[in-house]
Design a protein around this motif. Structure first.
Motif, mmCIF file in Angstrom:
data_model
loop_
_atom_site.group_PDB
_atom_site.id
_atom_site.type_symbol
_atom_site.label_atom_id
_atom_site.label_comp_id
_atom_site.label_asym_id
_atom_site.label_seq_id
_atom_site.Cartn_x
_atom_site.Cartn_y
_atom_site.Cartn_z
ATOM 1 N N LEU A 1 0.829 -1.200 0.000
ATOM 2 C CA LEU A 1 0.000 0.000 0.000
ATOM 3 C C LEU A 1 0.862 1.249 0.000
ATOM 4 O O LEU A 1 0.652 2.177 -0.792
ATOM 5 N N ILE A 2 1.852 1.272 0.876
ATOM 6 C CA ILE A 2 2.732 2.437 0.987
ATOM 7 C C ILE A 2 3.629 2.561 -0.236
ATOM 8 O O ILE A 2 3.863 3.656 -0.761
ATOM 9 N N ASP A 3 4.129 1.427 -0.733
ATOM 10 C CA ASP A 3 4.980 1.446 -1.926
ATOM 11 C C ASP A 3 4.232 1.997 -3.128
ATOM 12 O O ASP A 3 4.801 2.745 -3.943
ATOM 13 N N ASN A 4 2.951 1.636 -3.282
ATOM 14 C CA ASN A 4 2.167 2.145 -4.405
ATOM 15 C C ASN A 4 1.965 3.651 -4.293
ATOM 16 O O ASN A 4 1.983 4.371 -5.291
ATOM 17 N N LEU B 1 3.298 6.586 -6.946
ATOM 18 C CA LEU B 1 2.522 7.712 -7.471
ATOM 19 C C LEU B 1 3.230 9.035 -7.197
ATOM 20 O O LEU B 1 3.331 9.899 -8.080
ATOM 21 N N ALA B 2 3.697 9.212 -5.961
ATOM 22 C CA ALA B 2 4.361 10.460 -5.601
ATOM 23 C C ALA B 2 5.630 10.654 -6.415
ATOM 24 O O ALA B 2 5.931 11.765 -6.861
ATOM 25 N N ALA B 3 6.365 9.569 -6.630
ATOM 26 C CA ALA B 3 7.628 9.657 -7.360
ATOM 27 C C ALA B 3 7.432 10.026 -8.822
ATOM 28 O O ALA B 3 8.310 10.642 -9.429
ATOM 29 N N GLN B 4 6.278 9.673 -9.391
ATOM 30 C CA GLN B 4 6.023 10.016 -10.794
ATOM 31 C C GLN B 4 5.146 11.275 -10.911
ATOM 32 O O GLN B 4 4.571 11.542 -11.959
ATOM 33 N N ASP B 5 5.088 12.059 -9.835
ATOM 34 C CA ASP B 5 4.291 13.283 -9.803
ATOM 35 C C ASP B 5 2.845 12.975 -10.193
ATOM 36 O O ASP B 5 2.210 13.692 -10.962
#
Length: 434
Positions: free
Chosen positions: A372-375, A379-383
């Motif tokens: 859950l956290i990795d997903n 998302l955050a890493a790909q803006d």
């Protein structure tokens, strides 16, 4: 204007305690004796936030001798509809959970109903704990537009919309999961329909249905469009490819049987219960359901995946702790927020199925919770955080609910629904000088 940056929620963990500190004042003290902190939130007891905040209440009372926390559980819709009136009265709580975005926290900040938390955010290190992308929803300018200005709320978790699925039902139909493209997703739903099964549990009477339409629109969107729609950084064409695809495809999904025609009257709670009872193979909703599903689903195997093929997804920081201007115990409210940002509370939130903002990654033990956290971090890493469709304008939530209900029951064509969505948006843009 503020530009989202690709910073993952847990990437700030290394900074967590360096900036936290909790302020120089000793919590509680003799002046706190006999006082009561009135707190409102709308998380269920077995949700990740409910679990973590219950522990935070215990810690608060332990560190504030003589102070009692009067917790009142409120419904999301209840607070959504009555906040302006209640917070402008002597019935206002000292602290409450409130929806983030221009139409909600932004509107209340513009109306002068929320306390400016900027000094506390600096003093207590909240500005160091939250990544820039998560601070977007905490700050509002004089127009009530998020992303810059003063702090009017503090999120202590993050959230995003995903696809929950019943692995047993997928396996029974011979469907490979999870799908990685929208075509694979629709092909899976076609198989369910042919088997006489409505694929998606939907709550059209509240927020969930509009989020499906938004996910579809985001499949055609780029960051420029998202910033234009959400942050007023450009003109939005409501009959452009993004919203046209979202509305038309949503209507087509109803016609194809992916979404039940009676779902226009279903509330979010009933949607979730129907999925958890095994009646539907799919539910599209937020990470706020995760801990509860993990706790309550015992009869089938389940999993989650990001919306197939999208760079963007509805998501942001979680809802905000806000302190009403009418709060009688602002100092206690600040102390409570501080406790919810502590690493042990953040770890508890993560292990209960939430997305913490300042946890120790090594302390998250459950593999599903790590996923859950990795997903979210992906998302955050790909803006890829695109906020929520009802945020841009005051009253937009009800407009969005009504629009998707019309698509579900077929009372209006998608183009007419998009006209209905455009009017209040453009009216608000004019009001704020856009």
């Amino acid at each position: 204007m503020f530009k989202l940056r690709a910073v993952a929620a847990l990437a700030v963990a290394a900074l967590a305690l360096a900036g936290c500190g909790g302020g120089s004042d000793e919590p509680g003290g003799s002046s706190a004796e006999g006082r009561t902190l009135t707190l409102w939130h709308y998380e269920t007891a077995n949700s990740a936030m409910g679990v973590a905040w219950a522990e935070a209440i215990k810690q608060f009372e332990a560190t504030h001798p003589g102070v009692k926390v009067k917790f009142e559980e409120k419904g999301f819709e209840q607070i959504q509809k009555t906040a302006s009136m209640v917070l402008n009265s002597d019935q206002a709580p000292d602290i409450l959970e409130y929806n983030k975005g221009n139409a909600t926290a932004g509107l209340l900040s513009k109306q002068g109903l929320l306390t400016d938390l900027s000094a506390e955010a600096t003093k207590r290190g909240w500005d160091q704990l939250l990544s820039p992308s998560l601070q977007t929803t905490a700050k509002y300018d004089e127009r009530g537009i998020m992303g810059s200005g003063n702090w009017y709320g503090v999120p202590n978790y993050a959230e995003y919309v995903m696809v929950y699925y019943n692995k047993d039902m997928f396996e029974k139909q011979g469907i490979t999961a999870p799908p990685t493209t929208l075509d694979e997703f629709t092909a899976a739903m076609d198989k369910f329909v042919k088997a006489g099964i409505t694929p998606i549990s939907v709550g059209g009477a509240e927020y969930p249905a509009q989020q499906i339409m938004y996910q579809l629109a985001l499949s055609k969107a780029n960051r420029q469009w998202v910033d234009a729609f959400q942050l007023y950084k450009g003109k939005v064409d409501f009959h452009g490819p993004e919203l046209t695809f979202g509305a038309q495809t949503f209507a087509d999904w109803v016609k194809k049987g992916y979404i039940a025609k009676d779902s226009a009257g279903i509330k979010a709670e009933d949607m979730g219960l129907a999925f958890m009872s095994g009646k539907f193979p799919i539910m599209v909703s937020g990470s706020w359901w995760y801990g509860r599903i993990a706790d309550e689903v015992k009869d089938f195997e389940w999993g989650t995946f990001l919306w197939p093929g999208n760079q963007f997804s509805a998501g942001s920081s979680g809802n905000l702790w806000v302190v009403p201007e009418q709060s009688k115990n602002k100092d206690l409210a600040y102390d409570f927020i501080d406790i919810t940002m502590k690493k042990d509370i953040q770890n508890k939130l993560g292990n209960a199925g939430g997305v913490p903002v300042a946890a120790d990654p090594a302390a998250i033990s459950d593999e599903k919770n790590k996923e859950l956290i990795d997903n979210f971090n992906k998302l955050a890493a790909q803006d890829g955080l695109a906020f929520y469709p009802d945020w841009p304008a005051p009253g937009y939530y009800d407009v969005m609910v009504a629009g998707v209900q019309e698509l579900i029951n077929g009372s209006k064509e998608p183009s007419a629904v998009l006209d209905e969505l455009a009017q209040p948006y453009n009216d608000n843009l004019a009001d704020i000088g856009g």
